[in-house]
Design an enzyme around this catalytic site. Structure first.
Site, PDB file in Angstrom:
ATOM      1  N   GLU A 139       0.855  -1.188   0.000  1.00 31.75           N
ATOM      2  CA  GLU A 139       0.000   0.000   0.000  1.00 31.75           C
ATOM      3  C   GLU A 139       0.889   1.235   0.000  1.00 31.75           C
ATOM      4  OE1 GLU A 139      -2.993   2.275   3.109  1.00 31.75           O
ATOM      5  OE2 GLU A 139      -3.100   0.088   2.982  1.00 31.75           O
ATOM      6  N   GLU A 144      -2.323  11.469   3.228  1.00 31.96           N
ATOM      7  CA  GLU A 144      -3.359  11.349   4.241  1.00 31.96           C
ATOM      8  C   GLU A 144      -3.239  12.547   5.174  1.00 31.96           C
ATOM      9  OE1 GLU A 144      -4.254   6.983   5.564  1.00 31.96           O
ATOM     10  OE2 GLU A 144      -2.094   7.208   5.490  1.00 31.96           O
TER      11      GLU A 144
END
Length: 716
Positions: A139, A144
């Site tokens: 990932e 974020e």
């Protein structure tokens, strides 16, 4: 969007810019339409498992209230409202099964939301997540933000002015991650648009904001091998979770994440170039004729290993040798979109521009591949005829639920995990039907074996040929899951030679169908070599089409013997069996005792050879060829001792699932080097011990029932 933090290795914090030259835009969404482009994106809806594994509070929807496109922007909106048992709604979109890539530069220009419990993300997941799971798939969280002030659920400081870039992977069977953060000198990310991106090369992943690289990770260690595979893109706006904590009375709703664009670039020096030379774009072809398709392909500093040819998304041929061409046989009237895909020996591929052609007057319906599906043979359910709703198919809803293949059609298609992968037709409903043009080569009795799966009972289907029922109703049982596949066998029926219209009728839905086999009763997997038969004479460097029949087989290997069948050299593995042809460049050998071998890729007992020998013309040299290995072997690594990297090679005589694992002397796994299905032949992998202490390590190779170990010495 995972949040547990572990110690990582081989990390370097950097500043400044690091953009390679020669980047080319290969995919983008500029959000210039009035709705989400579902040929590029799919919605993920609901709350996942355990709040998407993070105890999130939102319910993702595909409604325009949560995801809209207008005025050149994608807007994902988090609302505070009661919906399906949840108090918040938002949206999450992905490119899975529609676009994925390996290496390059990916970026998005985004205006972020703000506030406690608000968690926007722009990230990538490994294509193989459905087979290896998370975190083994890898990932890459490009951006974020956990908004608000104070601390989040895991003790991380909350801020509307800080974003995080993080990698996640599996190390020794456990979740590992590494990441950094970037903070604005003033203001917050909700004040305006910023560009968030990652630069991904075979050795390094760098994170940047507005062109400034703030963190990078060395991905050459074996433990980070997940980042050597393709990844797809995700955009979402979560509400609450373990990492950011949850909204409170300071959080303002609605919150929006506005996206100006998402773009993917790739370094053109790493990829081959390919174009279609013939036929020309917008040309008109003679119907029912054979068309020669020619591609030009090359790559500086590397060679072309294969070129594949496609009509839309259906592969219609391939060649492993230059000149890169194929014969598209018996092309029916229709409008077609042709492309070529070139693969380099370094593992990269490029798709050509599309060439649009019309055969005859275009026709009302057309075989999807341009040529009727050959019977006896196997037909993929998703390759129904072209012509549209009510002509080539009937579907009870207008959308392609699943959207994984032929997204501009209304038939519901998804990725399939049956043997051979590919796609299946799902979300079936009573009254739906699909039409296929077939060409029967031999008259006689046939049976249909339909490959189906269902989590419920009650499904039913049947087949007609030229409007006449031929199978009766075939009932679909509960197979134990939507991807647990079984084969339903019909009764026998007669078919005459020539073209026919085969129709699949769904009298009761709620099942998936992957493909169907149409063969004479009692047919079993086999190989029949048709050419060369023996007695021929070929000149070196000439191109010869090796031809065979191979019912039920997916792939074959081709071999050459120059001593009458005493042993065979490997010519090519991984040849698509359904085409029954391999374009062979005759090698520079001198022998009147040659034979060709065609063998199943997965079952060495299924094979056939030339009936007698043929000759290859006289020359003065013999080219050394790769032998098909006669046994398993794990060779000693070289160099040994090593620091920090060493090369490990092995051979396997047949296609099988292979794992190669490295352990320390306490039996702890320190690296998984191979975990995949491998073809017969020689293989090699590099082990990087830069993150390990000096000592003795054990390499264990498992291939089927075979197991062998070698000791290696890391000396720093």
């Amino acid at each position: 969007m995972k949040t547990v933090w572990f110690t990582a290795f081989l990390l370097v914090l950097v500043g400044g810019q690091s953009f390679a030259q020669g980047y080319k835009l290969v995919w983008s969404d500029e959000f210039d339409s009035t709705a989400l482009d579902q040929t590029k994106w799919s919605f993920e809806t609901g709350n996942g498992s355990g709040g998407w594994g993070n105890n999130e509070w939102e319910y993702y929807t595909g409604r325009s209230q949560n995801c809209s496109v207008q005025n050149g922007y994608l807007t994902i909106t988090a609302q505070k409202e009661s919906y399906n048992g949840f108090n918040y709604t938002s949206a999450r979109i992905k490119t899975q099964s529609k676009f994925s890539f390996l290496y390059g530069k990916v970026e998005a220009r985004i205006k972020l939301p703000y506030g406690k419990g608000i968690w926007p993300a722009f990230w990538l997941l490994g294509d193989n997540i459905s087979t290896v799971g998370w975190p083994a798939c890898g990932e890459n969280d490009i951006m974020e933000m956990i908004g608000g002030s104070g601390t989040g659920g895991t003790g991380t400081a909350l801020s509307d002015a800080t974003v995080y870039g993080t990698l996640h992977w599996s190390q020794n069977g456990s979740h590992a991650q590494a990441g950094g953060h970037y903070s604005l000198s003033s203001g917050k990310f909700a004040d305006g648009f910023h560009t968030f991106g990652a630069i991904w090369t075979p050795s390094l992943i760098q994170f940047y904001v507005d062109g400034t690289v703030y963190y990078q990770v060395d991905i050459t260690p074996a433990a980070l091998s997940a980042f050597k595979n393709k990844f797809f893109i995700i955009l979402n706006l979560a509400v609450g979770g373990n990492w950011p904590g949850y909204p409170d009375n300071t959080t303002v709703f609605p919150q929006t994440m506005q996206v100006d664009y998402v773009r993917v670039y790739q370094d053109t020096t790493m990829f081959p170039t390919v174009s279609l030379a013939s036929p020309q774009n917008q040309s008109t072809l003679s119907p029912y004729s054979d068309i020669n398709i020619v591609a030009n392909a090359s790559m500086a500093g590397a060679s072309i290993s294969k070129v594949e040819f496609y009509q839309d998304a259906d592969k219609i041929g391939e060649t492993f040798v230059s000149p890169y061409q194929m014969t598209w046989r018996n092309v029916f009237p229709g409008n077609y979109r042709l492309t070529a895909v070139a693969y380099s020996n370094t593992g990269f591929s490029t798709v050509s521009d599309t060439v649009n052609v019309m055969a005859g007057n275009g026709g009302v319906t057309s075989p999807y591949g341009g040529t009727p599906s050959e019977v006896p043979g196997t037909i993929e359910a998703e390759n129904f005829d072209m012509g549209g709703q009510g002509i080539a198919y009937y579907d009870t809803d207008p959308q392609n639920t699943g959207g994984s293949y032929r997204p501009d059609e209304g038939v519901d298609i998804e990725a399939c995990s049956d043997t051979g992968g590919g796609y299946d037709v799902g979300w079936t409903a009573a009254g739906e039907w699909l039409l296929y043009t077939i060409d029967v080569t031999d008259s006689g009795d046939y049976q249909i074996g339909a490959r189906v799966a269902s989590a419920v009972s009650g499904g039913a289907l049947s087949f007609t040929v030229d409007g006449k029922a031929v199978t009766g109703v075939m009932n679909v049982p509960n197979t134990g899951g939507w991807q647990n596949w079984v084969t339903l066998q019909s009764d026998s029926f007669a078919l005459s030679t020539g073209p026919h219209q085969l129709k699949l009728l769904i009298s009761s839905g709620q099942f998936n169908i992957n493909k169907f086999y149409i063969y004479p009763p009692g047919a079993v997997p086999s190989i029949e070599l048709l050419y060369p038969e023996g007695g021929e004479s070929f000149a070196p460097d000439s191109i010869v089409e090796i031809k065979w029949r191979s019912p039920f087989l997916e792939q074959v290997r081709v071999g050459l013997s120059v001593n009458g069948g005493g042993y065979y050299s490997l010519v090519q593995s991984g040849v698509d069996a359904r085409f029954g042809v391999y374009r062979w460049k005759v090698p520079a050998v001198d022998s009147p005792y040659c034979k060709i071998l065609v063998m199943s890729q997965t079952n060495t007992a299924l094979k056939d050879t030339s009936g007698s020998t043929f000759s290859i013309g006289t020359i003065n040299s013999v080219v050394r060829q790769t032998m098909i290995p006669c046994g398993f072997e794990l060779r000693q690594n070289f160099p040994n001792p090593f620091n920090p990297a060493t090369r490990i090679t092995y051979q396997i005589p047949e296609s099988t699932f292979v794992t190669m694992t490295v352990y320390d002397m306490l039996g702890r796994e320190v690296g998984m080097l191979v975990k995949s299905n491998e073809q017969a032949g020689e293989h090699g992998v590099t082990f990087n011990g830069a993150d390990l202490p000096s000592g003795i390590y054990v390499c264990v190779l498992k291939a089927g029932s075979y197991r062998e170990t070698r000791k290696m010495v890391l000396m720093k």
